[in-house]
Design a protein around this motif. Sequence first.
Motif, PDB file in Angstrom:
ATOM      1  N   ALA A 121     -32.729  72.514 -37.944  1.00  0.00           N
ATOM      2  CA  ALA A 121     -33.327  73.770 -38.402  1.00  0.00           C
ATOM      3  C   ALA A 121     -33.311  73.880 -39.918  1.00  0.00           C
ATOM      4  CB  ALA A 121     -32.586  74.951 -37.772  1.00  0.00           C
ATOM      5  N   LEU A 122     -32.200  73.524 -40.540  1.00  0.00           N
ATOM      6  CA  LEU A 122     -32.097  73.656 -41.989  1.00  0.00           C
ATOM      7  C   LEU A 122     -32.916  72.603 -42.722  1.00  0.00           C
ATOM      8  CD1 LEU A 122     -28.308  74.557 -42.193  1.00  0.00           C
ATOM      9  CD2 LEU A 122     -30.252  76.094 -42.547  1.00  0.00           C
ATOM     10  N   ARG A 123     -33.028  71.416 -42.128  1.00  0.00           N
ATOM     11  CA  ARG A 123     -33.935  70.420 -42.720  1.00  0.00           C
ATOM     12  C   ARG A 123     -35.378  70.906 -42.667  1.00  0.00           C
ATOM     13  NH1 ARG A 123     -31.706  64.458 -40.651  1.00  0.00           N
ATOM     14  NH2 ARG A 123     -30.128  64.228 -42.286  1.00  0.00           N
ATOM     15  N   TYR A 170     -34.107  72.018 -46.784  1.00  0.00           N
ATOM     16  CA  TYR A 170     -32.833  71.562 -47.331  1.00  0.00           C
ATOM     17  C   TYR A 170     -32.585  70.102 -46.951  1.00  0.00           C
ATOM     18  CZ  TYR A 170     -31.823  76.575 -47.847  1.00  0.00           C
ATOM     19  OH  TYR A 170     -31.877  77.903 -48.183  1.00  0.00           O
ATOM     20  N   THR A 171     -31.859  69.404 -47.804  1.00  0.00           N
ATOM     21  CA  THR A 171     -31.300  68.109 -47.435  1.00  0.00           C
ATOM     22  C   THR A 171     -29.930  68.394 -46.833  1.00  0.00           C
ATOM     23  OG1 THR A 171     -32.445  66.982 -49.242  1.00  0.00           O
ATOM     24  CG2 THR A 171     -30.560  65.852 -48.270  1.00  0.00           C
ATOM     25  N   GLY A 192     -30.658  62.657 -47.723  1.00  0.00           N
ATOM     26  CA  GLY A 192     -29.360  62.647 -47.080  1.00  0.00           C
ATOM     27  C   GLY A 192     -28.975  61.254 -46.617  1.00  0.00           C
ATOM     28  N   TRP A 193     -27.852  61.188 -45.900  1.00  0.00           N
ATOM     29  CA  TRP A 193     -27.337  59.886 -45.478  1.00  0.00           C
ATOM     30  C   TRP A 193     -28.170  59.268 -44.375  1.00  0.00           C
ATOM     31  CZ3 TRP A 193     -22.190  62.849 -44.907  1.00  0.00           C
ATOM     32  CH2 TRP A 193     -21.607  63.003 -46.168  1.00  0.00           C
ATOM     33  N   SER A 194     -28.668  60.107 -43.455  1.00  0.00           N
ATOM     34  CA  SER A 194     -29.294  59.557 -42.251  1.00  0.00           C
ATOM     35  C   SER A 194     -30.812  59.661 -42.256  1.00  0.00           C
ATOM     36  CB  SER A 194     -28.750  60.271 -41.010  1.00  0.00           C
ATOM     37  OG  SER A 194     -29.005  61.669 -41.084  1.00  0.00           O
ATOM     38  N   GLY A 195     -31.383  60.097 -43.373  1.00  0.00           N
ATOM     39  CA  GLY A 195     -32.828  60.250 -43.405  1.00  0.00           C
ATOM     40  C   GLY A 195     -33.541  58.907 -43.353  1.00  0.00           C
TER      41      GLY A 195
END
Length: 219
Positions: A19-21, A25-26, A180-183
């Motif tokens: 939801a925040l992505r 947001y990252t 981010g880390w998992s993008g």
Amino acid sequence: MRLLLVEDDPLLGDGLQRALRADGYTVDWVDRGDQVLSALQREHFDLVLLDIGLPGLDGIQVLKKLRGGDSPIPVIVVSARDTLDDRVAGLDGGADDYLTKPFELDELRARIRARLRRGEDIKHEEIQLGELVIRPQSQEVFRDGELISLPRREFTLFLELVRSRGRVLTRERLEQALYGWSGDVESNALEVHIHHLRKKLGSDVIRTVRGVGYSVAEQ
């Protein structure tokens, strides 16, 4: 803006991250309290969403370690512990806000926006870089009073470079700021963003350090 989500419930954590992505947001997500400090030491985050009942290290202990180390990062506690004593302990422990579960997503969004706005107001931040003026709160860039339109990721990338001006930032650091880390990052995504920024801001604003990354000169 980059958020660190600390939540050990896999369904809630996944839902909040998605939801925040979607809000732009990252969002990076850890599920243990003892992962928080190392994450904040390695990377720059603008805000932490912190559960209290966590494996590894309790959220109150995390708060005490953060504030004991003079970390100014805003922290919103999001917890099922809803008694007055719990809320007081969280706020006295260093939280900037306390939201009890279950909650409405729109309320969490509003609290995040409020905390980020307050942080920018405290900084009184308007950054001058040569002919450019950068306003982080409104995510705007001006040249000689004229607005230069930058999409969210281009602005995020440029601001990351500007806040570290004079230093070289690696590709990895910049990609993590954006995704981010998992993008899932396409191999040339960063170069595309840099190319667009140079076309809009000037070819000499961002310098390539071959084999390392990119930098913005101190002016």
